[in-house]
Design a protein around this motif. Sequence first.
Motif, PDB file in Angstrom:
ATOM      1  N   LEU A   1       0.806  -1.212   0.000  1.00 31.59           N
ATOM      2  CA  LEU A   1       0.000   0.000   0.000  1.00 31.59           C
ATOM      3  C   LEU A   1       0.843   1.266   0.000  1.00 31.59           C
ATOM      4  O   LEU A   1       0.338   2.333  -0.299  1.00 31.59           O
TER       5      LEU A   1
ATOM      6  N   THR B   1       0.688   4.297  -2.715  1.00 34.94           N
ATOM      7  CA  THR B   1      -0.590   4.276  -3.423  1.00 34.94           C
ATOM      8  C   THR B   1      -1.492   5.381  -2.880  1.00 34.94           C
ATOM      9  O   THR B   1      -1.221   5.987  -1.847  1.00 34.94           O
TER      10      THR B   1
ATOM     11  N   TRP C   1      -4.295   4.893  -1.600  1.00 28.69           N
ATOM     12  CA  TRP C   1      -5.008   4.389  -0.422  1.00 28.69           C
ATOM     13  C   TRP C   1      -4.284   4.761   0.867  1.00 28.69           C
ATOM     14  O   TRP C   1      -4.916   5.128   1.851  1.00 28.69           O
ATOM     15  N   ILE C   2      -2.963   4.672   0.880  1.00 28.21           N
ATOM     16  CA  ILE C   2      -2.235   5.011   2.105  1.00 28.21           C
ATOM     17  C   ILE C   2      -2.283   6.530   2.344  1.00 28.21           C
ATOM     18  O   ILE C   2      -2.380   6.982   3.481  1.00 28.21           O
TER      19      ILE C   2
ATOM     20  N   SER D   1      -4.804   8.473   1.402  1.00 26.79           N
ATOM     21  CA  SER D   1      -6.166   8.715   1.884  1.00 26.79           C
ATOM     22  C   SER D   1      -6.316   8.323   3.347  1.00 26.79           C
ATOM     23  O   SER D   1      -6.913   9.063   4.135  1.00 26.79           O
ATOM     24  N   LEU D   2      -5.788   7.163   3.708  1.00 28.49           N
ATOM     25  CA  LEU D   2      -5.867   6.708   5.098  1.00 28.49           C
ATOM     26  C   LEU D   2      -5.143   7.667   6.032  1.00 28.49           C
ATOM     27  O   LEU D   2      -5.653   8.004   7.107  1.00 28.49           O
TER      28      LEU D   2
ATOM     29  N   ASN E   1       1.255   8.547  -8.412  1.00 30.17           N
ATOM     30  CA  ASN E   1       0.062   9.237  -7.903  1.00 30.17           C
ATOM     31  C   ASN E   1       0.470  10.419  -7.043  1.00 30.17           C
ATOM     32  O   ASN E   1       0.648  10.298  -5.860  1.00 30.17           O
TER      33      ASN E   1
END
Length: 181
Positions: A40, A43, A45-46, A48-49, A127
């Motif tokens: 992760l 990315t 996702w990390i 966002s988290l 990204n």
Amino acid sequence: PSALTRDCADSTLGRGACPIYSHWVRSVAFWLCLFGALGLYGTVWIVSLALIVQYIAFATRTTNASVLQIHRELEEAGEASGASRMQILGQITFPLIRPAFVACWIWVAAHAMRAFSVPLMLAGRENWPLSVMLWHFWDEEQNLPAASAMGVMLILLLSVFTFSGRALTVRGFSQPWGPGA
């Protein structure tokens, strides 16, 4: 007093500083190892988290304050009028807390869009969030026209978020929302 209260009061870090934070450090290290194993890191996702974790304290504090301001008697009045639980939520509770939720969402979105340190550390080459891309144009490429254009785009995007949220909030006071509306 409970064990946690006693530990916080007797902490060597000072009054109110809890040694439970050492558990947080360990759990963060565990999650970082887990995300490294899951791939992760780098990315969206990390990123966002991390931004969710960064802003969740403000968001919950704001929304809890708005929910606490709604007195139980309003819901009891809805029950006395024969409304179902969903009708009470949709016609009484949600319209009253919607302005706080919208304001909180706008604040968090605006700060997350301009956040720099967390995305810079966690974003990968594929990204880049807007703030990291803006910094790249400004600092590394010395492409000032592109950086300026991106800054204007960021301001315009945040203005659209703000004005649409304001319109949603104003509409919330004049029209019911939810089931049975």
